[in-house]
Scaffold this motif. Structure first.
Motif, short mmCIF file in Angstrom:
data_model
loop_
_atom_site.label_atom_id
_atom_site.label_comp_id
_atom_site.label_asym_id
_atom_site.label_seq_id
_atom_site.Cartn_x
_atom_site.Cartn_y
_atom_site.Cartn_z
N THR A 1 0.88 -1.30 0.10
CA THR A 1 -0.05 0.04 -0.07
C THR A 1 0.79 1.20 -0.04
O THR A 1 0.78 2.30 -0.58
CB THR A 1 -0.85 0.03 1.34
N THR A 2 1.85 1.30 0.67
CA THR A 2 2.87 2.40 0.70
C THR A 2 3.40 2.59 -0.63
O THR A 2 3.33 3.57 -1.13
CB THR A 2 4.02 2.09 1.64
N SER B 1 1.77 1.94 -3.70
CA SER B 1 0.89 2.66 -4.37
C SER B 1 0.58 3.94 -3.89
O SER B 1 0.37 4.77 -5.14
CB SER B 1 -0.31 1.79 -3.88
N ARG B 2 0.75 4.41 -2.70
CA ARG B 2 0.84 5.78 -2.43
C ARG B 2 1.89 6.50 -3.22
O ARG B 2 1.93 7.66 -3.58
CB ARG B 2 0.86 6.17 -1.15
N ASN C 1 2.26 9.66 -6.13
CA ASN C 1 3.12 10.88 -6.20
C ASN C 1 4.02 10.99 -7.07
O ASN C 1 4.47 12.08 -7.49
CB ASN C 1 3.61 10.93 -4.70
#
Length: 549
Positions: A59-60, A62-63, A67
């Motif tokens: 998930t990190t 994907s964030r 960006n």
């Protein structure tokens, strides 16, 4: 409580995602490069699949991906894929801000025939509303994608926790790839999920979707060296002036957590609390064991052992399919990591050639003369090395090619070489041909090299297809330093200590082991050629091209 005791400004091991604490290991960088690469290759219409165990950082990533999207890229992120196919379409449209989520009026039903005369008609029922149907949503999405294509924009769909997609929803996702022009697919799809996603896509009824996956990457847990680097990164970000974990504690923490970042956070947080309670300035292995016993559920022990086995068995494997490269902006969204790991060589090159695709690079390697010494000559000149080195063949470079000079032919991953921040020769292979290329710099996605005297920029993914980690380095160093250090020679010990970080352990072997762990080297505590090269990173001499002197 423990923050002041350990000199921290904030809690370093919160499990809540915080961009300030993001740590990218070599595997995380590779995974991010594959995702960005897949987006650049959007016109191919294939799926990109990223899998990993719970807590490994999917998930990190994907964030971070959101960006660092290339310019003119629009993304729809689906976080809750437990949806029916129509609901999934509606969520995608909402994420792309398409004006189709408003309820549409439903005409009232016609009055029933045969009503008796003289009776008042029944009051009209309120006009009902209904959400758009699947066809209306699909048509709206198709029109949006065509409009984006006409403007030269890319559209990406990212589905997190994709292992929760139903078979029907996965089929709907597959149908979205049918949105295309005569020459190009209009939507790039990235599926991010736990390992179960691989099992799901292996079902016979989903073979059409599985065949469209053009890139796969499985995110593995951290190894011991990366676990230590992860701990140091988070503690430094939280304001720590010293590292409170002993080397044995780091080793035990890695073993008990299986290298899973989320579990590392849980155990490390508990260990700091335990150390504070027992007035320990340095956390030892016993404290880590107590913390792990308290913080980790007993039922997860077997899972952690399996993760550790998986890492040992496949830690060096890269499950990826190499795709063609599309040029990206060299300075876009550069990650905020230290020193040369985030630099690009574009600053000092006249005009790097456009990024070649994999086939073009292979062809270029095959046409490079096998006996070409241009890169070796350039490396010798960059170091201002004595003339004796110019006559040495890089394929047979001795350990001491000239008095006071060292030559090292070894293997490493890209990130440790970037941290050392020296130009080195990489051995690139396109069977049956092999050629030396000079590493000039890199950013999160691309690597800049010089091949047979000409600069070129390629994606990290493409580099992985032609480079197995073999490199060659030269640098000046005192003679017989390794044997003198092993014999506790005072001058040799002083030479090494001058190049170790301030606050290193008093014991030379322990200090060297800690340095080796941070540098991604084998933590033997002995001074070998690889460690010697890493220690001289701050000495005078050439650095990667974008370095500002």
């Amino acid at each position: 409580m423990y923050l002041e005791y350990y000199g921290l400004e904030q809690a370093p091991f919160s499990i809540t995602p915080d961009p300030h604490y993001v740590f990218l290991s070599e595997h995380h960088r590779d995974a991010l490069a594959h995702l960005l690469y897949g987006i650049q290759q959007g016109g191919s219409g294939g799926f990109v699949q990223l899998t990993g165990e719970v807590g490994t950082g999917k998930t990190t990533l994907s964030r971070l991906l959101l960006n660092r999207l290339p310019e003119n890229t629009h993304a729809a992120l689906v976080l809750n894929p437990r949806l029916e196919p129509v609901e999934l379409l509606q969520t995608i449209c909402e994420e792309l801000r398409l004006p189709v989520n408003k309820a549409t009026p439903v005409p009232p039903a016609a009055p029933a025939s045969g009503k008796r005369k003289g009776k008042a008609a029944a009051p009209a029922a309120p006009r009902a509303t209904a959400t758009p149907g699947g066809k209306a949503l699909f048509d709206a999405l198709s029109a949006y994608l065509l409009a984006a294509y006409a403007k030269g924009d890319r559209v990406v769909l990212i589905v997190d926790e994709a292992q929760n997609l139903s078979t029907e929803a996965l089929e709907q996702v597959r149908l979205l790839t049918n949105l295309e022009t005569e020459t190009q697919k209009l939507l790039q799809i990235i599926l991010i999920g736990q390992p179960e996603l691989r099992d799901t896509l292996a079902r016979p009824e989903l073979r059409q979707l599985a065949q469209r996956i053009t890139a796969r990457y499985h995110l593995r847990p951290l190894d011991e060296a990366a676990t230590g680097a992860y701990l140091r990164h988070r503690l430094n970000t939280a304001g720590a002036k010293r590292f409170p974990f002993s080397q044995d504690a780091v080793r035990r923490l890695h073993r008990r957590s299986g290298g899973v970042p989320r579990l590392i956070n849980v155990v490390a947080e508990r260990a700091l609390l335990g150390g504070y309670a027992h007035d320990l300035l340095t956390i030892d292995a016993k404290t880590v064991d107590r913390a792990a016993d308290e913080a980790l559920a007993p039922s997860s022990a077997g899972q952690r052992r399996e993760l550790a086995k998986l890492f040992v068995i496949g830690g060096l494997a890269v499950a990826a399919t190499v795709l063609a490269v599309v040029v990206a902006r060299p300075d876009a969204n550069r990650p905020a990591s230290a020193a040369a790991a985030t630099r690009t060589a574009a600053a000092s090159l006249a005009s790097p050639s456009p990024a070649p695709d994999a086939d073009a690079l292979l062809q270029r390697l095959r046409t490079t003369p096998a006996a070409s010494t241009r890169e070796w000559a350039a490396l010798v000149a960059a170091w201002k090395a004595p003339a004796a080195l110019r006559t040495v063949s890089p394929d047979a470079c001795p350990a001491v090619p000239a008095p006071g000079w060292r030559c090292l032919r070894s293997r490493a991953q890209l990130e440790p070489l970037l941290r050392i921040d020296r130009p080195v020769l990489l051995r690139l292979r396109a069977e049956p041909q092999a050629a030396w290329a000079t590493l000039l710099g890199a950013d999160a996605r691309r690597v800049t090299l010089s091949l047979d005297g000409a600069p070129l920029t390629i994606d990290r993914v493409v580099l992985a297809g032609v480079w197995n980690g073999e490199y060659l380095a030269i640098w000046p160093a005192p003679a017989t330093l390794e044997t003198r250090f092993a014999a506790n020679d005072a001058k040799a010990l002083a030479w090494v200590r001058q190049r170790l970080p301030a606050g290193s352990a008093a014991d030379p072997a322990a200090a060297l082991r800690a340095f080796q762990a941070r540098a991604g080297l084998r933590g033997s505590g002995a001074l070998d050629a690889d460690t010697l090269f890493a220690l001289t990173a701050g000495d005078p001499g050439p650095h990667l091209s974008a370095r500002t002197e």
